[in-house]
Design a protein around this motif. Structure first.
Motif, PDB file in Angstrom:
ATOM      1  N   GLY A 156     -74.786 -30.686  28.390  1.00  0.00           N
ATOM      2  CA  GLY A 156     -76.366 -30.126  27.629  1.00  0.00           C
ATOM      3  C   GLY A 156     -75.704 -28.698  27.149  1.00  0.00           C
ATOM      4  O   GLY A 156     -76.046 -28.364  26.160  1.00  0.00           O
ATOM      5  N   VAL A 157     -74.963 -28.031  27.335  1.00  0.00           N
ATOM      6  CA  VAL A 157     -73.841 -26.913  27.311  1.00  0.00           C
ATOM      7  C   VAL A 157     -73.779 -27.116  25.687  1.00  0.00           C
ATOM      8  O   VAL A 157     -73.805 -26.223  24.891  1.00  0.00           O
ATOM      9  N   ASN A 158     -73.103 -27.585  25.086  1.00  0.00           N
ATOM     10  CA  ASN A 158     -72.474 -28.246  24.363  1.00  0.00           C
ATOM     11  C   ASN A 158     -73.655 -28.254  23.002  1.00  0.00           C
ATOM     12  O   ASN A 158     -73.657 -28.011  22.033  1.00  0.00           O
ATOM     13  N   ASP A 159     -74.908 -29.385  23.454  1.00  0.00           N
ATOM     14  CA  ASP A 159     -75.544 -29.604  22.732  1.00  0.00           C
ATOM     15  C   ASP A 159     -76.136 -28.106  22.333  1.00  0.00           C
ATOM     16  O   ASP A 159     -77.408 -28.251  21.700  1.00  0.00           O
ATOM     17  N   PHE A 160     -76.928 -27.089  23.166  1.00  0.00           N
ATOM     18  CA  PHE A 160     -77.483 -25.949  23.733  1.00  0.00           C
ATOM     19  C   PHE A 160     -76.367 -24.752  22.174  1.00  0.00           C
ATOM     20  O   PHE A 160     -77.233 -24.608  21.327  1.00  0.00           O
ATOM     21  N   VAL A 161     -75.784 -24.933  22.204  1.00  0.00           N
ATOM     22  CA  VAL A 161     -74.581 -24.115  21.944  1.00  0.00           C
ATOM     23  C   VAL A 161     -74.462 -24.638  20.382  1.00  0.00           C
ATOM     24  O   VAL A 161     -75.362 -23.904  19.337  1.00  0.00           O
ATOM     25  N   THR A 162     -74.467 -26.117  19.645  1.00  0.00           N
ATOM     26  CA  THR A 162     -75.119 -26.723  18.729  1.00  0.00           C
ATOM     27  C   THR A 162     -76.312 -25.927  17.889  1.00  0.00           C
ATOM     28  O   THR A 162     -76.550 -25.805  16.377  1.00  0.00           O
ATOM     29  N   SER A 163     -77.886 -26.318  18.744  1.00  0.00           N
ATOM     30  CA  SER A 163     -78.606 -26.346  18.158  1.00  0.00           C
ATOM     31  C   SER A 163     -78.318 -24.721  17.657  1.00  0.00           C
ATOM     32  O   SER A 163     -80.005 -23.984  17.268  1.00  0.00           O
ATOM     33  N   TRP A 164     -77.382 -23.023  18.078  1.00  0.00           N
ATOM     34  CA  TRP A 164     -77.718 -22.557  17.662  1.00  0.00           C
ATOM     35  C   TRP A 164     -77.730 -22.001  16.034  1.00  0.00           C
ATOM     36  O   TRP A 164     -77.935 -21.120  15.309  1.00  0.00           O
ATOM     37  N   SER A 165     -77.409 -23.426  15.523  1.00  0.00           N
ATOM     38  CA  SER A 165     -77.211 -23.150  13.856  1.00  0.00           C
ATOM     39  C   SER A 165     -75.689 -21.824  13.714  1.00  0.00           C
ATOM     40  O   SER A 165     -76.028 -21.127  12.685  1.00  0.00           O
ATOM     41  N   GLN A 166     -75.341 -21.543  14.671  1.00  0.00           N
ATOM     42  CA  GLN A 166     -73.876 -20.549  14.443  1.00  0.00           C
ATOM     43  C   GLN A 166     -72.838 -21.003  15.156  1.00  0.00           C
ATOM     44  O   GLN A 166     -72.822 -21.321  16.056  1.00  0.00           O
ATOM     45  N   SER A 167     -71.353 -20.306  14.266  1.00  0.00           N
ATOM     46  CA  SER A 167     -70.855 -20.409  14.343  1.00  0.00           C
ATOM     47  C   SER A 167     -70.453 -19.236  15.672  1.00  0.00           C
ATOM     48  O   SER A 167     -70.068 -18.267  15.114  1.00  0.00           O
ATOM     49  N   GLY A 168     -69.154 -19.669  16.461  1.00  0.00           N
ATOM     50  CA  GLY A 168     -69.107 -18.515  17.618  1.00  0.00           C
ATOM     51  C   GLY A 168     -67.648 -17.974  17.236  1.00  0.00           C
ATOM     52  O   GLY A 168     -66.779 -18.870  15.966  1.00  0.00           O
ATOM     53  N   LYS A 169     -66.441 -16.694  17.925  1.00  0.00           N
ATOM     54  CA  LYS A 169     -65.560 -17.048  17.184  1.00  0.00           C
ATOM     55  C   LYS A 169     -64.756 -16.578  18.909  1.00  0.00           C
ATOM     56  O   LYS A 169     -65.098 -15.974  19.979  1.00  0.00           O
ATOM     57  N   PRO A 170     -63.376 -16.668  19.107  1.00  0.00           N
ATOM     58  CA  PRO A 170     -62.927 -17.071  19.700  1.00  0.00           C
ATOM     59  C   PRO A 170     -62.407 -15.763  20.686  1.00  0.00           C
ATOM     60  O   PRO A 170     -62.600 -14.931  19.451  1.00  0.00           O
ATOM     61  N   VAL A 171     -62.972 -15.396  21.938  1.00  0.00           N
ATOM     62  CA  VAL A 171     -62.863 -13.937  22.529  1.00  0.00           C
ATOM     63  C   VAL A 171     -61.266 -13.735  22.613  1.00  0.00           C
ATOM     64  O   VAL A 171     -60.749 -14.342  24.029  1.00  0.00           O
ATOM     65  N   SER A 172     -60.756 -12.758  21.809  1.00  0.00           N
ATOM     66  CA  SER A 172     -59.309 -12.003  22.333  1.00  0.00           C
ATOM     67  C   SER A 172     -59.480 -10.613  22.738  1.00  0.00           C
ATOM     68  O   SER A 172     -60.806 -10.372  23.441  1.00  0.00           O
ATOM     69  N   ALA A 173     -58.695 -10.374  23.815  1.00  0.00           N
ATOM     70  CA  ALA A 173     -58.615  -8.906  24.785  1.00  0.00           C
ATOM     71  C   ALA A 173     -58.985  -8.091  23.533  1.00  0.00           C
ATOM     72  O   ALA A 173     -58.702  -7.652  23.018  1.00  0.00           O
ATOM     73  N   PRO A 174     -60.179  -7.751  23.672  1.00  0.00           N
ATOM     74  CA  PRO A 174     -60.328  -5.858  23.278  1.00  0.00           C
ATOM     75  C   PRO A 174     -60.041  -4.954  24.082  1.00  0.00           C
ATOM     76  O   PRO A 174     -59.309  -5.229  24.797  1.00  0.00           O
ATOM     77  N   THR A 175     -59.856  -4.065  23.346  1.00  0.00           N
ATOM     78  CA  THR A 175     -59.089  -2.827  23.157  1.00  0.00           C
ATOM     79  C   THR A 175     -59.855  -2.110  24.462  1.00  0.00           C
ATOM     80  O   THR A 175     -60.788  -2.127  25.073  1.00  0.00           O
ATOM     81  N   ALA A 176     -59.210  -1.416  24.890  1.00  0.00           N
ATOM     82  CA  ALA A 176     -59.199  -0.886  26.486  1.00  0.00           C
ATOM     83  C   ALA A 176     -60.827   0.015  26.180  1.00  0.00           C
ATOM     84  O   ALA A 176     -61.320   0.604  27.327  1.00  0.00           O
ATOM     85  N   GLY A 177     -60.793   0.782  24.777  1.00  0.00           N
ATOM     86  CA  GLY A 177     -61.865   1.809  24.548  1.00  0.00           C
ATOM     87  C   GLY A 177     -63.682   0.231  24.890  1.00  0.00           C
ATOM     88  O   GLY A 177     -64.341   0.901  24.614  1.00  0.00           O
ATOM     89  N   SER A 178     -63.373  -0.461  24.665  1.00  0.00           N
ATOM     90  CA  SER A 178     -64.515  -0.953  24.079  1.00  0.00           C
ATOM     91  C   SER A 178     -65.249  -1.342  25.793  1.00  0.00           C
ATOM     92  O   SER A 178     -64.595  -1.724  26.813  1.00  0.00           O
TER      93      SER A 178
END
Length: 178
Positions: A156-178
Motif C-alpha cells: 500500500g505505501v507505493n499506491d498511497f504515495v502515487t495517490s497524492w499526484s505529485q512528484s517527490g524529490k530525493p533527499v540529499s544532505a541538508p546544510t548544517a543550519g537546517s
C-alpha cells in the motif's frame, strides 16, 4: 544552694546544633531554580513508538500532529483496502524522525509527517541506518518523507504515495543550519 548564671552574651549550643543539623539535611535537597537544567550530551535513542499489531499495521506514519489534517485528507482520497489504511501516530516531529530513522522493515514506520525540513543530524541518522528517503512538499511547513525501501516492500505505501499526484524529490544532505 548557689546558682550560677551564664555570662551575658554567651550563646548556648543547643540552638546552634539544631541549625547546623537542619542545614545539613537541606543541603541534599534540590530547590527549584537553584540548578541549571541538565544538558543533553548523547544522541537520543529512538522513542518508544508503539508498533501497531500486524493485522492493523497498514501504512505506518509518525510525526507532527500539525499534519493530521493533511494526512487525513490524503487518506480519504486513497482507496486502498483495510490492510493498507494509513495511520498517523502523532507524537511530534523530532520523535517521528527518531523512530523513522531507526531502521527499515515492518518494525519501523514507513513515513514521517514533518512541520519542518529534515535536519542534517536527522538525515545523518537515517543514512547511518541505511535509509534513503524522498521528500514530498504539501505546502508551507508541511512535508512527508517516505522510505524508498518501503515503497515497494510494504503493501500500500507505493499506491498511497502515487495517490497524492505529485512528484517527490530525493533527499540529499541538508546544510548544517537546517
Amino acid at each position: 544552694m548557689i546558682r550560677f548564671s551564664a555570662p551575658a552574651g554567651r550563646v548556648t549550643l543547643k540552638p546552634l546544633v539544631f541549625a547546623l543539623a537542619a542545614a545539613a539535611l537541606l543541603a541534599g535537597c534540590q530547590m527549584p531554580g537553584t540548578m541549571p537544567p541538565p544538558q543533553q550530551t548523547a544522541a537520543l535513542p529512538p522513542p518508544a513508538v508503539p508498533k501497531p499489531p500486524p493485522e492493523a499495521r497498514g501504512i505506518w506514519i509518525v510525526g507532527s500532529p500539525a499534519l493530521r489534517g493533511t494526512i487525513d485528507q490524503a487518506a480519504a482520497k486513497y482507496d486502498g483496502g483495510p490492510d493498507t489504511k494509513p495511520h498517523l501516530d502523532a507524537r511530534g516531529t523530532a520523535a517521528g524522525f527518531r523512530a523513522f530513522c531507526a531502521g527499515v522493515g515492518l518494525d519501523h514506520p514507513d513515513m514521517v509527517a514533518s512541520d519542518r525540513p529534515i535536519s542534517a543530524a536527522e538525515y545523518k541518522r537515517c543514512r547511518t541506518a541505511g535509509i534513503t528517503l524522498t521528500e514530498y512538499d504539501f505546502g508551507p511547513k508541511r512535508f512527508v518523507y517516505v522510505k524508498d525501501s518501503h515503497r515497494m516492500a510494504v503493501p500500500g505505501v507505493n499506491d498511497f504515495v502515487t495517490s497524492w499526484s505529485q512528484s517527490g524529490k530525493p533527499v540529499s544532505a541538508p546544510t548544517a543550519g537546517s
